[in-house]
Design an enzyme around this catalytic site. Structure first.
Site, PDB file in Angstrom:
ATOM      1  NE  ARG A  18      44.569  41.611  41.176  1.00  0.00           N
ATOM      2  CZ  ARG A  18      43.894  41.190  41.266  1.00  0.00           C
ATOM      3  NH1 ARG A  18      43.074  40.314  41.812  1.00  0.00           N
ATOM      4  NH2 ARG A  18      43.436  42.282  39.905  1.00  0.00           N
ATOM      5  CD  GLU A  57      43.977  28.587  33.724  1.00  0.00           C
ATOM      6  OE1 GLU A  57      43.735  29.944  33.584  1.00  0.00           O
ATOM      7  OE2 GLU A  57      44.839  28.165  34.512  1.00  0.00           O
TER       8      GLU A  57
END
Length: 270
Positions: A157, A194
């Site tokens: 993005r 994560e």
């Protein structure tokens, strides 16, 4: 005032177009003739009014930075209330920020329960909101840095905002991509997420040593991706001026992973 660039003298910047705008005075019910001047070096309109119209005009800050020449910094325009020329109205930074904030949607419990997802797709869909975001980025950069060589966008993005920002500044844009997406010799760095590990890479000739670089992405959460991007630029021996993001989730303290580099975010959420 017969020129619109604040940093120009009358000899450097002479309007090439001057015409009467009688429909404006008729619309406002004021019997006077207004003129508009087109600054050839800046490419934007600067409104000129007679003294009798001071109550309906107000000088406002405009973040429409110019990239035609290095000495062209900005043009100032005047806003007239109630006019039919709404495309010429320039908003303050607070108004621009609110325009962007209103365009961001919130989806609770996405992609998992307890998470509030900030959706920026309406910002991309709304030309005014997208332009406001770019204006705010440009305003911050011009106010804090005299020289910027290149904008580096993060996959993916950052590719949406980076080229528009680079074009507005009149500089180049380079890609920082996920591993295996760029041809030719590349520099890569791995970082922890994560759910595991990932790698970013940049082409070796994208950034030269000593160049002044601004990194941009849409979101700063935990800061892992942005931190890895900073490491990549540092390995190329370039100077990182700032890290820009549209949204920062402050409760995740992602900016700590980017230190000593600074993060500038347009919108902040917990």
């Amino acid at each position: 005032m017969d020129f619109c660039c604040r940093y120009h003298t009358a000899n450097q910047c002479k309007p090439v177009l001057r015409r009467a705008i009688r429909p404006l005075s008729l619309h406002l019910g004021i019997e006077c003739i207004h003129t508009a001047a087109l600054c050839p070096c800046a490419g934007v309109y600067s409104m000129h009014f007679c003294r009798g119209c001071t109550k309906m005009v107000a000088p406002v800050y405009t973040p429409r930075w110019m990239s035609v020449r290095d000495d062209v910094r900005r043009c100032h325009m005047f806003v007239f209330t109630g006019s039919p020329f709404t495309d010429w109205i320039v908003m303050s930074e607070q108004q621009l920020e609110e325009r962007v904030r209103r365009a961001v949607r919130v989806f609770p419990d996405f992609p998992s329960p307890g998470i509030y997802f900030r959706d920026i797709t309406p910002v991309l869909k709304d030309p005014a909101a997208f332009s406001a975001a770019i204006d705010l980025f440009v305003s911050h950069l011009r106010a804090n840095f005299q020289k910027i060589d290149v904008i580096a966008g993060l996959d993916s993005r950052g590719f949406l905002f980076g080229p528009a920002l680079a074009q507005r500044l009149g500089i180049g844009f380079v890609l920082i991509r996920k591993k295996g997406k760029l041809p030719g010799p590349t520099e890569s760095v791995s970082y922890t997420l994560e759910y595991g590990k990932a790698e970013l890479e940049i082409q070796c000739d994208a950034v030269e040593p000593g160049q002044k670089v601004v990194i941009i992405d849409d979101l700063l959460a935990t800061g892992g991706t942005m931190g890895a991007a900073c490491e990549l630029i540092n390995r190329r021996k370039a100077d990182i001026l700032a890290c820009l993001v549209l949204i920062e989730l402050t409760s995740l303290h992602g900016a700590d992973k980017v230190k000593p580099h600074t993060v500038h975010s347009l919108l902040q959420y917990d």
